[in-house]
Design a protein around this motif. Structure first.
Motif, PDB file in Angstrom:
ATOM      1  N   SER A  50       0.825  -1.214   0.000  1.00 26.24           N
ATOM      2  CA  SER A  50       0.000   0.000   0.000  1.00 26.24           C
ATOM      3  C   SER A  50       0.857   1.260   0.000  1.00 26.24           C
ATOM      4  O   SER A  50       0.537   2.244  -0.671  1.00 26.24           O
ATOM      5  CB  SER A  50      -0.944   0.007   1.209  1.00 26.24           C
ATOM      6  N   ILE A  51       1.976   1.234   0.751  1.00 21.32           N
ATOM      7  CA  ILE A  51       2.870   2.390   0.774  1.00 21.32           C
ATOM      8  C   ILE A  51       3.526   2.565  -0.597  1.00 21.32           C
ATOM      9  O   ILE A  51       3.648   3.680  -1.109  1.00 21.32           O
ATOM     10  CB  ILE A  51       3.944   2.238   1.862  1.00 21.32           C
ATOM     11  N   SER A  52       3.946   1.456  -1.191  1.00 17.78           N
ATOM     12  CA  SER A  52       4.558   1.521  -2.521  1.00 17.78           C
ATOM     13  C   SER A  52       3.587   2.090  -3.541  1.00 17.78           C
ATOM     14  O   SER A  52       3.959   2.910  -4.397  1.00 17.78           O
ATOM     15  CB  SER A  52       5.014   0.126  -2.962  1.00 17.78           C
ATOM     16  N   GLN A  53       2.337   1.665  -3.466  1.00 19.97           N
ATOM     17  CA  GLN A  53       1.323   2.165  -4.397  1.00 19.97           C
ATOM     18  C   GLN A  53       1.047   3.649  -4.167  1.00 19.97           C
ATOM     19  O   GLN A  53       0.874   4.420  -5.124  1.00 19.97           O
ATOM     20  CB  GLN A  53       0.040   1.353  -4.234  1.00 19.97           C
ATOM     21  N   THR A  54       1.024   4.045  -2.895  1.00 17.43           N
ATOM     22  CA  THR A  54       0.819   5.463  -2.572  1.00 17.43           C
ATOM     23  C   THR A  54       1.945   6.312  -3.134  1.00 17.43           C
ATOM     24  O   THR A  54       1.718   7.389  -3.697  1.00 17.43           O
ATOM     25  CB  THR A  54       0.732   5.649  -1.048  1.00 17.43           C
ATOM     26  N   LEU A  55       3.183   5.830  -2.998  1.00 18.96           N
ATOM     27  CA  LEU A  55       4.339   6.546  -3.534  1.00 18.96           C
ATOM     28  C   LEU A  55       4.255   6.676  -5.053  1.00 18.96           C
ATOM     29  O   LEU A  55       4.511   7.747  -5.606  1.00 18.96           O
ATOM     30  CB  LEU A  55       5.632   5.811  -3.162  1.00 18.96           C
ATOM     31  N   ALA A  56       3.904   5.585  -5.710  1.00 17.94           N
ATOM     32  CA  ALA A  56       3.819   5.611  -7.168  1.00 17.94           C
ATOM     33  C   ALA A  56       2.741   6.588  -7.632  1.00 17.94           C
ATOM     34  O   ALA A  56       2.940   7.349  -8.596  1.00 17.94           O
ATOM     35  CB  ALA A  56       3.529   4.209  -7.693  1.00 17.94           C
ATOM     36  N   ALA A  57       1.599   6.584  -6.950  1.00 20.81           N
ATOM     37  CA  ALA A  57       0.515   7.499  -7.319  1.00 20.81           C
ATOM     38  C   ALA A  57       0.928   8.952  -7.076  1.00 20.81           C
ATOM     39  O   ALA A  57       0.619   9.843  -7.878  1.00 20.81           O
ATOM     40  CB  ALA A  57      -0.738   7.164  -6.520  1.00 20.81           C
TER      41      ALA A  57
ATOM     42  N   LYS B 291      15.989   1.976   1.108  1.00 24.56           N
ATOM     43  CA  LYS B 291      16.830   1.177   2.007  1.00 24.56           C
ATOM     44  C   LYS B 291      16.239  -0.200   2.270  1.00 24.56           C
ATOM     45  O   LYS B 291      16.846  -1.016   2.982  1.00 24.56           O
ATOM     46  CB  LYS B 291      17.019   1.913   3.327  1.00 24.56           C
ATOM     47  N   GLY B 292      15.031  -0.427   1.731  1.00 24.18           N
ATOM     48  CA  GLY B 292      14.407  -1.730   1.898  1.00 24.18           C
ATOM     49  C   GLY B 292      13.973  -2.022   3.309  1.00 24.18           C
ATOM     50  O   GLY B 292      13.916  -3.177   3.739  1.00 24.18           O
ATOM     51  N   GLU B 293      13.619  -0.978   4.084  1.00 20.50           N
ATOM     52  CA  GLU B 293      13.241  -1.178   5.469  1.00 20.50           C
ATOM     53  C   GLU B 293      11.792  -1.619   5.563  1.00 20.50           C
ATOM     54  O   GLU B 293      10.935  -1.155   4.822  1.00 20.50           O
ATOM     55  CB  GLU B 293      13.456   0.120   6.269  1.00 20.50           C
ATOM     56  N   GLY B 294      11.522  -2.492   6.466  1.00 18.26           N
ATOM     57  CA  GLY B 294      10.161  -2.985   6.657  1.00 18.26           C
ATOM     58  C   GLY B 294       9.294  -1.947   7.326  1.00 18.26           C
ATOM     59  O   GLY B 294       9.770  -0.986   7.905  1.00 18.26           O
ATOM     60  N   SER B 295       8.010  -2.158   7.257  1.00 21.70           N
ATOM     61  CA  SER B 295       7.083  -1.199   7.874  1.00 21.70           C
ATOM     62  C   SER B 295       5.781  -1.908   8.201  1.00 21.70           C
ATOM     63  O   SER B 295       5.340  -2.818   7.517  1.00 21.70           O
ATOM     64  CB  SER B 295       6.806  -0.053   6.899  1.00 21.70           C
ATOM     65  N   ASP B 296       5.162  -1.434   9.264  1.00 20.53           N
ATOM     66  CA  ASP B 296       3.815  -1.911   9.541  1.00 20.53           C
ATOM     67  C   ASP B 296       2.808  -0.802   9.255  1.00 20.53           C
ATOM     68  O   ASP B 296       1.684  -0.863   9.634  1.00 20.53           O
ATOM     69  CB  ASP B 296       3.674  -2.380  11.004  1.00 20.53           C
ATOM     70  N   GLY B 297       3.259   0.243   8.558  1.00 21.35           N
ATOM     71  CA  GLY B 297       2.349   1.358   8.281  1.00 21.35           C
ATOM     72  C   GLY B 297       2.288   1.713   6.870  1.00 21.35           C
ATOM     73  O   GLY B 297       1.672   2.687   6.509  1.00 21.35           O
TER      74      GLY B 297
ATOM     75  N   ALA C 141       8.626  12.185   0.515  1.00 27.18           N
ATOM     76  CA  ALA C 141      10.040  12.171   0.149  1.00 27.18           C
ATOM     77  C   ALA C 141      10.847  11.257   1.066  1.00 27.18           C
ATOM     78  O   ALA C 141      11.760  10.544   0.618  1.00 27.18           O
ATOM     79  CB  ALA C 141      10.602  13.597   0.208  1.00 27.18           C
ATOM     80  N   TYR C 142      10.520  11.249   2.348  1.00 24.55           N
ATOM     81  CA  TYR C 142      11.244  10.362   3.262  1.00 24.55           C
ATOM     82  C   TYR C 142      10.769   8.917   3.149  1.00 24.55           C
ATOM     83  O   TYR C 142      11.528   7.985   3.437  1.00 24.55           O
ATOM     84  CB  TYR C 142      11.160  10.882   4.696  1.00 24.55           C
ATOM     85  N   ARG C 143       9.543   8.720   2.717  1.00 32.27           N
ATOM     86  CA  ARG C 143       9.124   7.353   2.392  1.00 32.27           C
ATOM     87  C   ARG C 143       9.946   6.800   1.231  1.00 32.27           C
ATOM     88  O   ARG C 143      10.254   5.602   1.191  1.00 32.27           O
ATOM     89  CB  ARG C 143       7.633   7.322   2.028  1.00 32.27           C
ATOM     90  N   MET C 144      10.297   7.666   0.281  1.00 36.62           N
ATOM     91  CA  MET C 144      11.162   7.231  -0.817  1.00 36.62           C
ATOM     92  C   MET C 144      12.491   6.705  -0.266  1.00 36.62           C
ATOM     93  O   MET C 144      12.993   5.670  -0.721  1.00 36.62           O
ATOM     94  CB  MET C 144      11.434   8.412  -1.769  1.00 36.62           C
ATOM     95  N   ARG C 145      13.062   7.411   0.691  1.00 38.05           N
ATOM     96  CA  ARG C 145      14.331   6.985   1.290  1.00 38.05           C
ATOM     97  C   ARG C 145      14.148   5.669   2.035  1.00 38.05           C
ATOM     98  O   ARG C 145      14.997   4.780   1.986  1.00 38.05           O
ATOM     99  CB  ARG C 145      14.826   8.053   2.270  1.00 38.05           C
ATOM    100  N   TRP C 146      13.060   5.575   2.771  1.00 40.26           N
ATOM    101  CA  TRP C 146      12.757   4.359   3.539  1.00 40.26           C
ATOM    102  C   TRP C 146      12.647   3.166   2.591  1.00 40.26           C
ATOM    103  O   TRP C 146      13.197   2.092   2.847  1.00 40.26           O
ATOM    104  CB  TRP C 146      11.455   4.557   4.304  1.00 40.26           C
ATOM    105  N   ALA C 147      11.938   3.359   1.484  1.00 40.17           N
ATOM    106  CA  ALA C 147      11.776   2.286   0.499  1.00 40.17           C
ATOM    107  C   ALA C 147      13.108   1.938  -0.150  1.00 40.17           C
ATOM    108  O   ALA C 147      13.413   0.762  -0.398  1.00 40.17           O
ATOM    109  CB  ALA C 147      10.767   2.700  -0.567  1.00 40.17           C
TER     110      ALA C 147
END
Length: 240
Positions: A4-11, A234-240, A226-232
């Motif tokens: 869901s986060i990846s899709q949000t970033l792409a959108a 680095k391949g860090e996991g997330s529960d949000g 923008a910081y979600r881009m950095r998080w993604a």
């Protein structure tokens, strides 16, 4: 990083790089014509003043908000980020309303004060995502976030390309190497009409409050993405 986060970033990326519609394109064309009429020495003076003011804020001791948050899920971090954005929206809105009620001199003073609010917000957000605002490369990233929030679609696409794989890229050794001309011109063009409305009698105060509130909210949302881009990256996991 969840789907869901990846899709949000792409959108989000698709939305902010979408070419402007007819009205937006016409507005941008007018701004470019106005910029072409302004003498080069004026552009140079405004760029130098904007660069000096922003660099002074970026390197000021009062802007680094403390040690980066090293532990915590994306969801937990972003709960704190949203709280920070709410606080700075309230402060910026109150300040904009006071400036709008005070006429030209206070509106003029509102510009650097609002800039300081926005940069303090970015420093706070950076720390909550685990990044050190004392590092030059992080301050450059903040400037790019600022550009993403307050630029046209064409410039945003270039900025996004420069931000991809940020932690693996080499970065300039000095803030002077940043493109301050594009930074100030894009920002000025983006907020000119909104800030001019603060000068209007009677409505200046409420307009100023709403404008500052919305500009700060938009910057906060842009920073989160923008910081979600950095998080993604680095391949860090997330529960949000």
């Amino acid at each position: 990083m969840t789907a869901s986060i990846s899709q949000t970033l792409a959108a989000w990326r698709a939305r902010i790089t979408r070419p402007p519609g007819p009205l937006g394109a016409a507005s941008r064309a007018v701004q470019r014509r106005i910029n072409a009429i302004i003498p080069e020495k004026v552009h140079a003076a405004v760029t130098a003043a904007m660069a000096a003011m922003t660099q002074a804020m970026l390197t000021g001791a009062g802007f680094v908000t403390g040690a980066p948050l090293r532990q915590g899920s994306l969801e937990a971090r972003e709960a704190k980020v949203r709280a920070a954005v709410r606080g700075w929206k309230t402060a910026a809105g109150a300040e904009g309303g006071a400036a709008g009620a005070g006429g030209f001199l206070l509106v003029a003073a509102d510009f650097p004060l609002l800039m300081s609010f926005k940069l303090k917000l970015l420093f706070e957000i950076a720390a909550l995502y685990g990044h050190d605002g004392a590092v030059l490369s992080e301050r450059l990233y903040m400037l790019h976030i600022f550009e993403l929030a307050f630029s046209d679609a064409e410039h945003r696409a270039r900025v996004l390309a420069a931000m991809d794989d940020w932690d693996a890229r080499p970065h300039p050794a000095d803030l002077a190497d940043f493109d301050w001309r594009a930074f100030q011109q894009q920002y000025r063009d983006h907020i000119d009409l909104a800030k001019l409305a603060q000068l209007l009698p009677v409505v200046g105060a409420p307009v100023g409050a709403v404008v500052n509130w919305r500009l700060t909210a938009h910057l906060g949302e842009t920073a989160m993405m923008a910081y979600r881009m950095r998080w993604a990256g680095k391949g860090e996991g997330s529960d949000g």
